[in-house]
Design an enzyme around this catalytic site. Structure first.
Site, PDB file in Angstrom:
ATOM      1  N   ARG A  23      26.635  43.941  45.537  1.00 45.61           N
ATOM      2  CA  ARG A  23      25.232  43.915  45.977  1.00 45.61           C
ATOM      3  C   ARG A  23      24.680  45.335  46.125  1.00 45.61           C
ATOM      4  NH1 ARG A  23      22.897  44.168  51.211  1.00 45.61           N
ATOM      5  NH2 ARG A  23      21.053  42.864  51.491  1.00 45.61           N
ATOM      6  N   VAL A  25      25.833  48.164  44.770  1.00 48.82           N
ATOM      7  CA  VAL A  25      25.739  48.868  43.477  1.00 48.82           C
ATOM      8  C   VAL A  25      24.474  48.422  42.752  1.00 48.82           C
ATOM      9  CG1 VAL A  25      26.785  49.068  41.165  1.00 48.82           C
ATOM     10  CG2 VAL A  25      28.230  49.259  43.211  1.00 48.82           C
ATOM     11  N   ARG A  27      21.685  46.839  43.814  1.00 44.45           N
ATOM     12  CA  ARG A  27      20.382  47.134  44.426  1.00 44.45           C
ATOM     13  C   ARG A  27      20.109  48.631  44.514  1.00 44.45           C
ATOM     14  NH1 ARG A  27      19.193  42.157  48.633  1.00 44.45           N
ATOM     15  NH2 ARG A  27      19.113  40.607  46.967  1.00 44.45           N
ATOM     16  N   ASP A 130      45.525  45.790  50.604  1.00 43.28           N
ATOM     17  CA  ASP A 130      46.760  46.535  50.888  1.00 43.28           C
ATOM     18  C   ASP A 130      46.504  47.918  51.499  1.00 43.28           C
ATOM     19  OD1 ASP A 130      47.973  44.384  49.641  1.00 43.28           O
ATOM     20  OD2 ASP A 130      48.090  45.388  47.698  1.00 43.28           O
TER      21      ASP A 130
HETATM   22  O1  F6P Z   1      47.083  43.643  45.989  1.00 46.69           O
HETATM   23  C1  F6P Z   1      46.662  42.554  46.737  1.00 46.69           C
HETATM   24  C2  F6P Z   1      47.753  41.522  46.825  1.00 46.69           C
HETATM   25  O2  F6P Z   1      47.266  40.444  47.599  1.00 46.69           O
HETATM   26  C3  F6P Z   1      49.084  42.018  47.388  1.00 46.69           C
HETATM   27  O3  F6P Z   1      49.084  42.120  48.784  1.00 46.69           O
HETATM   28  C4  F6P Z   1      50.041  40.985  46.855  1.00 46.69           C
HETATM   29  O4  F6P Z   1      51.321  41.522  46.705  1.00 46.69           O
HETATM   30  C5  F6P Z   1      49.450  40.655  45.502  1.00 46.69           C
HETATM   31  O5  F6P Z   1      48.079  41.045  45.544  1.00 46.69           O
HETATM   32  C6  F6P Z   1      49.549  39.215  45.114  1.00 46.69           C
HETATM   33  O6  F6P Z   1      49.051  39.099  43.833  1.00 46.69           O
HETATM   34  P1  F6P Z   1      48.756  37.706  43.127  1.00 46.69           P
HETATM   35  O7  F6P Z   1      47.628  37.042  43.849  1.00 46.69           O
HETATM   36  O8  F6P Z   1      48.413  38.072  41.722  1.00 46.69           O
HETATM   37  O9  F6P Z   1      50.022  36.915  43.243  1.00 46.69           O
END
Ligand code: F6P
Length: 321
Positions: A23, A25, A27, A130
């Site tokens: 949003r 970016v 706007r 993460d």
């Molecule tokens: O990078 C985000 C994340 O949720 C990580 O925490 C996890 O290891 C990974 O993606 C899971 O990936 P997918 O949904 O492709 O299994």
């Protein structure tokens, strides 16, 4: 040459707040007279020419929703010469002269290679639950994921206390223990197992048995997915302590849901900063928050392994147990 038309995409795992970033970016860019297009399913959209115009109304009422209206995907094909060539053909065909990529370090790694090879003015926006983008303290979505995992842990505490059990709770984070540390502290958990710190399960079990002898009846052990599997750890704890233990995997619940105010506001500020970078000719950088300020970190730095400070938080968790 001044940029006139940009494309935006979301790639890799979705993170709550990505929609707020789209949003912002769209706007902010249109308010600077730029045309904006959205590529669908991340890099796939550029490879397969799945791309559509976005205007201010296309991003109405998305500020509060998780996921991404542009969809996202992991895209192994973009790591091939052919995939990248096709993506560059799409950019040329639509006269797109700037690219905003919203994602984590995997997205920036791909963007780094592609944008250098094809000389595409490109800026990243750090979005990942993460929080593992090097040089950036806070990414979009991490705060929301932490609060979601914390909600789960608070609920688990009710049953753990009532039924006098040990719980091992696995949270996401890929190779990073960031989410685990944050929720273990905020959730008053007794133990946290993360990839950054060596843990000895026998020592953990010894503490549990000692605590049990003192009358401590319930424990929550948080484990980061990069450090082990909750099911295996729970089994081991039962074997060693003979105490009843349950495993919970919070899983993809952490990836969805309404973004917190913090995740949204980061997203809105990052969107503005990314467009400003393109307008000022500051390319090949990822926008994020560091030291309380909006920064733009070179892709080459952003994709290096991020070291997080773990010891002081870990020690605090242990002292407060
Ligand atoms: O990078 C985000 C994340 O949720 C990580 O925490 C996890 O290891 C990974 O993606 C899971 O990936 P997918 O949904 O492709 O299994």
């Amino acid at each position: 040459m001044a940029i006139k038309k940009i494309a935006v995409l979301t790639a890799g795992g979705d993170a709550p707040g990505m929609n707020a970033a789209i949003r912002s970016v769209v706007r902010y860019a249109t308010s600077h007279k730029l045309e904006v297009m959205g590529a669908l399913r991340g890099w796939w959209g550029l490879i397969n020419e799945e791309i559509k115009p976005l205007d201010r109304r296309s991003v109405s009422n998305i500020i509060n929703s998780g996921g991404t209206i542009l969809k996202t995907a992991r895209c192994p094909e973009f790591h091939t010469e052919e995939g990248q060539r096709r993506a560059s053909v799409t950019l040329k065909k639509y006269s797109i002269d700037g690219l905003v990529v919203i994602g984590g370090n995997g997205t920036f790694e791909a963007a780094h290679i592609f944008s250098n090879k094809y000389k595409v003015p490109c800026v990243g926006i750090a979005a990942s639950i993460d929080n593992d983008v090097n040089g950036i303290d806070d990414t979009i979505g991490a705060d929301t994921a932490i609060n979601t995992a914390l909600y789960a842990i608070d609920n688990i505490r009710d049953t753990a206390t009532s039924m006098e059990r040990i719980f091992v709770v696995e949270v996401m984070g890929r190779e990073s223990g960031y989410i685990a540390l944050q929720v273990a502290l905020a959730g008053g958990c007794e133990e946290v197992i993360i990839p950054e710190l060596k843990s000895n399960l026998e020592d953990v079990c010894h503490e549990i048995v000692e605590g049990n002898l003192r009358g401590k009846i319930s424990w929550i052990v948080v484990v980061a997915e990069g450090a082990g599997k909750a099911v295996d750890i729970a089994k081991k704890i039962t074997e060693i302590t003979s105490l009843e233990t349950r495993a919970v995997i919070v899983g993809h619940i952490q990836r969805g849901g309404r973004p917190t105010a913090f995740s949204r506001n980061l997203a809105l500020r990052f969107g503005q900063a990314a467009v400003d970078c393109l307008l000022k000719g500051e390319f090949y950088k990822a926008v994020g928050l560091a030291g309380g300020k909006i920064v733009a970190v070179d892709f080459a730095t952003a994709i290096k392994k991020k070291e997080i400070k773990t010891e002081s938080l870990y020690n605090l968790i242990k002292v407060l147990t």
